[in-house]
Design a protein around this motif. Structure first.
Motif, PDB file in Angstrom:
ATOM      1  N   ALA A 135       0.815  -1.225   0.000  1.00 24.62           N
ATOM      2  CA  ALA A 135       0.000   0.000   0.000  1.00 24.62           C
ATOM      3  C   ALA A 135       0.845   1.269   0.000  1.00 24.62           C
ATOM      4  CB  ALA A 135      -0.932   0.003   1.206  1.00 24.62           C
ATOM      5  N   ILE A 136       2.128   1.157   0.378  1.00 32.27           N
ATOM      6  CA  ILE A 136       3.011   2.325   0.345  1.00 32.27           C
ATOM      7  C   ILE A 136       3.089   2.893  -1.070  1.00 32.27           C
ATOM      8  CG2 ILE A 136       5.428   3.060   0.543  1.00 32.27           C
ATOM      9  CD1 ILE A 136       5.704   1.115   2.881  1.00 32.27           C
ATOM     10  N   PHE A 137       3.039   2.007  -2.058  1.00 32.15           N
ATOM     11  CA  PHE A 137       3.268   2.412  -3.444  1.00 32.15           C
ATOM     12  C   PHE A 137       1.997   2.787  -4.198  1.00 32.15           C
ATOM     13  CE2 PHE A 137       6.736  -0.232  -2.039  1.00 32.15           C
ATOM     14  CZ  PHE A 137       7.838   0.517  -2.410  1.00 32.15           C
ATOM     15  N   MET A 138       0.894   2.094  -3.912  1.00 33.62           N
ATOM     16  CA  MET A 138      -0.374   2.453  -4.543  1.00 33.62           C
ATOM     17  C   MET A 138      -1.506   2.149  -3.576  1.00 33.62           C
ATOM     18  SD  MET A 138      -0.157   1.529  -8.632  1.00 33.62           S
ATOM     19  CE  MET A 138      -1.541   2.597  -8.993  1.00 33.62           C
ATOM     20  N   LYS A 139      -2.489   3.038  -3.522  1.00 30.73           N
ATOM     21  CA  LYS A 139      -3.604   2.895  -2.587  1.00 30.73           C
ATOM     22  C   LYS A 139      -4.774   2.112  -3.186  1.00 30.73           C
ATOM     23  CE  LYS A 139      -1.318   5.446   0.301  1.00 30.73           C
ATOM     24  NZ  LYS A 139      -0.639   4.819   1.449  1.00 30.73           N
ATOM     25  N   ASN A 140      -4.648   1.703  -4.423  1.00 30.42           N
ATOM     26  CA  ASN A 140      -5.685   0.929  -5.103  1.00 30.42           C
ATOM     27  C   ASN A 140      -5.901  -0.402  -4.380  1.00 30.42           C
ATOM     28  OD1 ASN A 140      -6.799  -1.064  -7.014  1.00 30.42           O
ATOM     29  ND2 ASN A 140      -6.663   0.617  -8.501  1.00 30.42           N
ATOM     30  N   THR A 141      -7.132  -0.655  -3.914  1.00 32.92           N
ATOM     31  CA  THR A 141      -7.393  -1.852  -3.102  1.00 32.92           C
ATOM     32  C   THR A 141      -7.180  -3.152  -3.872  1.00 32.92           C
ATOM     33  OG1 THR A 141      -9.756  -1.660  -3.651  1.00 32.92           O
ATOM     34  CG2 THR A 141      -9.022  -0.687  -1.572  1.00 32.92           C
ATOM     35  N   VAL A 142      -7.475  -3.147  -5.174  1.00 35.35           N
ATOM     36  CA  VAL A 142      -7.275  -4.355  -5.989  1.00 35.35           C
ATOM     37  C   VAL A 142      -5.782  -4.662  -6.091  1.00 35.35           C
ATOM     38  CG1 VAL A 142      -7.564  -5.379  -8.280  1.00 35.35           C
ATOM     39  CG2 VAL A 142      -9.390  -3.969  -7.306  1.00 35.35           C
ATOM     40  N   ILE A 143      -4.977  -3.635  -6.350  1.00 30.64           N
ATOM     41  CA  ILE A 143      -3.536  -3.821  -6.468  1.00 30.64           C
ATOM     42  C   ILE A 143      -2.933  -4.245  -5.128  1.00 30.64           C
ATOM     43  CG2 ILE A 143      -1.359  -2.592  -6.862  1.00 30.64           C
ATOM     44  CD1 ILE A 143      -2.776  -1.012  -9.051  1.00 30.64           C
ATOM     45  N   VAL A 144      -3.400  -3.667  -4.035  1.00 31.98           N
ATOM     46  CA  VAL A 144      -2.906  -4.051  -2.711  1.00 31.98           C
ATOM     47  C   VAL A 144      -3.236  -5.509  -2.410  1.00 31.98           C
ATOM     48  CG1 VAL A 144      -3.163  -3.659  -0.224  1.00 31.98           C
ATOM     49  CG2 VAL A 144      -2.958  -1.711  -1.770  1.00 31.98           C
ATOM     50  N   ASP A 145      -4.422  -5.956  -2.796  1.00 32.31           N
ATOM     51  CA  ASP A 145      -4.802  -7.352  -2.566  1.00 32.31           C
ATOM     52  C   ASP A 145      -3.925  -8.300  -3.376  1.00 32.31           C
ATOM     53  OD1 ASP A 145      -6.665  -9.436  -1.522  1.00 32.31           O
ATOM     54  OD2 ASP A 145      -7.125  -9.674  -3.648  1.00 32.31           O
ATOM     55  N   TYR A 146      -3.715  -7.967  -4.655  1.00 31.12           N
ATOM     56  CA  TYR A 146      -2.805  -8.767  -5.485  1.00 31.12           C
ATOM     57  C   TYR A 146      -1.400  -8.787  -4.865  1.00 31.12           C
ATOM     58  CZ  TYR A 146      -5.855  -9.101  -9.673  1.00 31.12           C
ATOM     59  OH  TYR A 146      -6.855  -9.394 -10.562  1.00 31.12           O
ATOM     60  N   GLY A 147      -0.892  -7.597  -4.563  1.00 32.53           N
ATOM     61  CA  GLY A 147       0.475  -7.471  -4.068  1.00 32.53           C
ATOM     62  C   GLY A 147       0.706  -8.203  -2.760  1.00 32.53           C
ATOM     63  N   THR A 148      -0.292  -8.205  -1.878  1.00 33.07           N
ATOM     64  CA  THR A 148      -0.176  -8.904  -0.592  1.00 33.07           C
ATOM     65  C   THR A 148       0.052 -10.392  -0.801  1.00 33.07           C
ATOM     66  OG1 THR A 148      -1.591  -7.269   0.494  1.00 33.07           O
ATOM     67  CG2 THR A 148      -1.335  -9.409   1.588  1.00 33.07           C
ATOM     68  N   ARG A 149      -0.739 -10.962  -1.680  1.00 32.85           N
ATOM     69  CA  ARG A 149      -0.633 -12.401  -1.930  1.00 32.85           C
ATOM     70  C   ARG A 149       0.642 -12.752  -2.692  1.00 32.85           C
ATOM     71  NH1 ARG A 149      -6.706 -14.322  -3.575  1.00 32.85           N
ATOM     72  NH2 ARG A 149      -5.723 -16.376  -3.343  1.00 32.85           N
ATOM     73  N   PHE A 150       1.045 -11.878  -3.609  1.00 32.21           N
ATOM     74  CA  PHE A 150       2.304 -12.104  -4.333  1.00 32.21           C
ATOM     75  C   PHE A 150       3.502 -12.070  -3.379  1.00 32.21           C
ATOM     76  CE2 PHE A 150       0.423  -9.992  -8.405  1.00 32.21           C
ATOM     77  CZ  PHE A 150      -0.276 -11.160  -8.693  1.00 32.21           C
ATOM     78  N   LEU A 151       3.557 -11.042  -2.524  1.00 31.13           N
ATOM     79  CA  LEU A 151       4.716 -10.851  -1.653  1.00 31.13           C
ATOM     80  C   LEU A 151       4.847 -11.987  -0.650  1.00 31.13           C
ATOM     81  CD1 LEU A 151       7.110  -9.109  -0.877  1.00 31.13           C
ATOM     82  CD2 LEU A 151       5.603  -7.730   0.571  1.00 31.13           C
ATOM     83  N   ARG A 152       3.726 -12.470  -0.120  1.00 31.58           N
ATOM     84  CA  ARG A 152       3.784 -13.575   0.840  1.00 31.58           C
ATOM     85  C   ARG A 152       4.340 -14.848   0.207  1.00 31.58           C
ATOM     86  NH1 ARG A 152      -1.875 -12.362   4.173  1.00 31.58           N
ATOM     87  NH2 ARG A 152      -0.918 -10.858   5.612  1.00 31.58           N
ATOM     88  N   GLY A 153       4.081 -15.036  -1.072  1.00 31.17           N
ATOM     89  CA  GLY A 153       4.649 -16.197  -1.754  1.00 31.17           C
ATOM     90  C   GLY A 153       6.123 -16.019  -2.046  1.00 31.17           C
ATOM     91  N   MET A 154       6.492 -14.861  -2.552  1.00 30.49           N
ATOM     92  CA  MET A 154       7.886 -14.611  -2.951  1.00 30.49           C
ATOM     93  C   MET A 154       8.845 -14.598  -1.770  1.00 30.49           C
ATOM     94  SD  MET A 154       7.880 -11.806  -6.007  1.00 30.49           S
ATOM     95  CE  MET A 154       7.223 -12.191  -7.636  1.00 30.49           C
ATOM     96  N   CYS A 155       8.411 -14.009  -0.639  1.00 30.83           N
ATOM     97  CA  CYS A 155       9.342 -13.814   0.473  1.00 30.83           C
ATOM     98  C   CYS A 155       9.794 -15.126   1.094  1.00 30.83           C
ATOM     99  CB  CYS A 155       8.716 -12.910   1.538  1.00 30.83           C
ATOM    100  SG  CYS A 155       7.432 -13.669   2.551  1.00 30.83           S
ATOM    101  N   LEU A 156       9.047 -16.200   0.909  1.00 30.76           N
ATOM    102  CA  LEU A 156       9.418 -17.478   1.513  1.00 30.76           C
ATOM    103  C   LEU A 156      10.710 -18.051   0.943  1.00 30.76           C
ATOM    104  CD1 LEU A 156       5.886 -19.198   1.674  1.00 30.76           C
ATOM    105  CD2 LEU A 156       7.126 -18.042   3.517  1.00 30.76           C
ATOM    106  N   GLY A 157      11.083 -17.617  -0.266  1.00 25.70           N
ATOM    107  CA  GLY A 157      12.309 -18.139  -0.870  1.00 25.70           C
ATOM    108  C   GLY A 157      13.559 -17.370  -0.508  1.00 25.70           C
ATOM    109  N   ILE A 158      13.409 -16.262   0.219  1.00 28.12           N
ATOM    110  CA  ILE A 158      14.547 -15.373   0.493  1.00 28.12           C
ATOM    111  C   ILE A 158      15.682 -16.054   1.273  1.00 28.12           C
ATOM    112  CG2 ILE A 158      15.251 -13.287   1.742  1.00 28.12           C
ATOM    113  CD1 ILE A 158      12.534 -12.085   0.955  1.00 28.12           C
TER     114      ILE A 158
END
Length: 454
Positions: free
Chosen positions: A350-373
């Motif tokens: 949400a820091i980057f865009m306040k659009n609720t659809v984009i925030v919902d997409y981004g939340t689910r994407f980030l939770r998947g990606m961060c597990l491989g760090i």
């Protein structure tokens, strides 16, 4: 010329202090580079226009392709320089730096010319459609058609300066351009300034890269006679030992980045099928994820001169101590970041865009990606060791394993099984296997080196 302070850093300084001296400035410069990349996304995101944001996202593979040249001549030449220092072969050091510099300059110019002539088919390859093509083309005009040479040169020169142990100056040069970019972004992008949108972000990037190059030219002029980095034309040569030594490390490193470009392009093409909001969200997620990725990459690049020097001088014990300390430090940091990202995925997006659809997409994407760090940092450190030791084949094998054999097939399979959201877990799938392979190969490498020194 022998710089006793730099030789002492490589040979006698306690390992934790030596690692921190070399790695901390490199990590900081990597983080600042991430921040300035995030600045593009942040300020363009303030326009609340998914088309402008998508332009920055779709352009990312082209800018990432610069890293192929950066790695070919930056990593290749810096590895050769550090190994030359370890053997006290200073002519090799001078000629390696000159070859890296002039080859990078030539490639930057060719990059600009070729892209300018073939930009239309390139936009199609990147996944730009009728709605995003114009904005993407304007961004790439400044960053590639005009900006390829300074973008490549400032990174390659940082590698060359870092190879002799001057991590602080390498980082200052890189960060100076980044800070300038952050200052210029809002002026060029936002309505209260020049209101150029994504094109303004490209112009700010071009000017900041020019400023970084200027810093390095001034630095080398001031330090002339007291630096191992040489860009005098007369030191450029095509000596077989120099060219082969640089290319044996640089070509695998370049291929690794080209494979990264391929993977990102595949990911963006899959995501673009779900609309501009999904593309914007994936771009934001990728930028957030680059923070820990660049920390791990910065650590790997930071310790490369120390690993190279002691490999060439036969000090296997110091090499092993360097890697062990780095692995312990990196894993603890990456585990902490993973927990924070997973818990705070929504507010970070949400820091980057306040659009609720984009925030919902981004939340689910980030939770998947961060597990491989945490797994990814082990892979990066292993590749850094291979590059430092001139073991380009090992680095290439890991690059092919990551992208061709594991990650790209995982994108197809996971997108089929779990449309869109499965894409975020491809990195985790690849990195678990790569981390296990990294540990196995490094154990074998150090056993072989210990046997050599007995």
């Amino acid at each position: 010329m022998e710089d006793k302070k730099k030789i002492q850093l490589f040979e006698q300084t306690p390992v934790p202090k030596a690692v921190m001296t070399l790695a901390v400035p490199t990590i900081l410069s990597s983080l600042v580079m991430v921040i300035y990349n995030l600045a593009d996304t942040y300020f363009v995101g303030m326009l609340n226009n998914s088309i402008q944001n998508s332009a920055v996202t779709l352009s990312a593979p082209v800018l990432l392709a610069f890293n192929a040249v950066n790695n070919l001549f930056g990593i290749g030449a810096s590895s050769m320089m550090s190994r030359g220092l370890g053997k006290k072969n200073y002519d090799t050091v001078y000629r390696s730096s000159a070859f890296g510099f002039y080859s990078a300059l030539t490639c930057g110019i060719l990059f600009s010319v070729l892209f300018t002539f073939f930009h239309t088919p390139m936009l199609n390859i990147l996944g730009a459609d009728s709605t995003t093509a114009e904005a993407t083309a304007q961004y790439l005009k400044w960053t590639v058609s005009f900006g390829a040479a300074p973008s490549i040169l400032n990174v390659v020169m940082a590698y060359l300066v870092r190879a002799e142990g001057s991590a602080f100056h390498a980082s200052i040069g890189t960060m100076s351009g980044c800070f300038l970019n952050i200052i210029l972004d809002p002026i060029f992008i936002l309505p209260w300034g020049l209101n150029m949108g994504a094109e303004g972000a490209g112009l700010a990037t071009f000017l900041s890269n020019c400023a970084a190059c200027l810093y390095f030219f001034v630095l080398l002029f001031v330090k002339r006679g007291h630096t191992y980095v040489c860009i005098h034309p007369k030191m450029f040569c095509l000596r077989k030992s120099i060219v082969f030594g640089i290319f044996s490390v640089g070509i695998p490193a370049a291929i690794q980045n080209l494979l990264n470009v391929t993977g990102m392009t595949v990911l963006n093409n899959f995501t673009s099928g779900y609309g501009a909001d999904a593309v914007a969200a994936m771009g934001i997620t990728q930028k957030i994820n680059t923070v820990p990725v660049n920390v791990a990459l910065g650590l790997g690049q930071g310790i490369m001169p120390l690993i190279s020097y002691n490999y060439a001088s036969g000090n296997t014990k110091r090499m092993k101590q360097t890697l062990t300390f780095s692995v312990k430090t990196a894993l603890l940091a990456m585990l902490a970041v993973t927990v924070i990202y997973y818990i705070c995925a929504a507010p970070l997006t949400a820091i980057f865009m306040k659009n609720t659809v984009i925030v919902d997409y981004g939340t689910r994407f980030l939770r998947g990606m961060c597990l491989g760090i945490p797994f990814l940092c082990m892979d990066f450190l292993a590749v850094g060791v291979f590059q430092a030791c001139g073991l380009g084949r090992n680095a290439l094998a890991f690059a092919i394993l990551r992208k061709i054999i594991l990650e790209i097939p995982a994108l197809y399979i996971l997108n089929y099984l779990f449309p869109l959201y499965g894409l975020a877990y491809a990195q985790l799938t690849a990195e678990i296997i790569l981390a296990a392979a990294a540990v196995t190969v490094l154990i074998r490498l150090f056993k072989k080196l210990e046997h050599r020194t007995q």
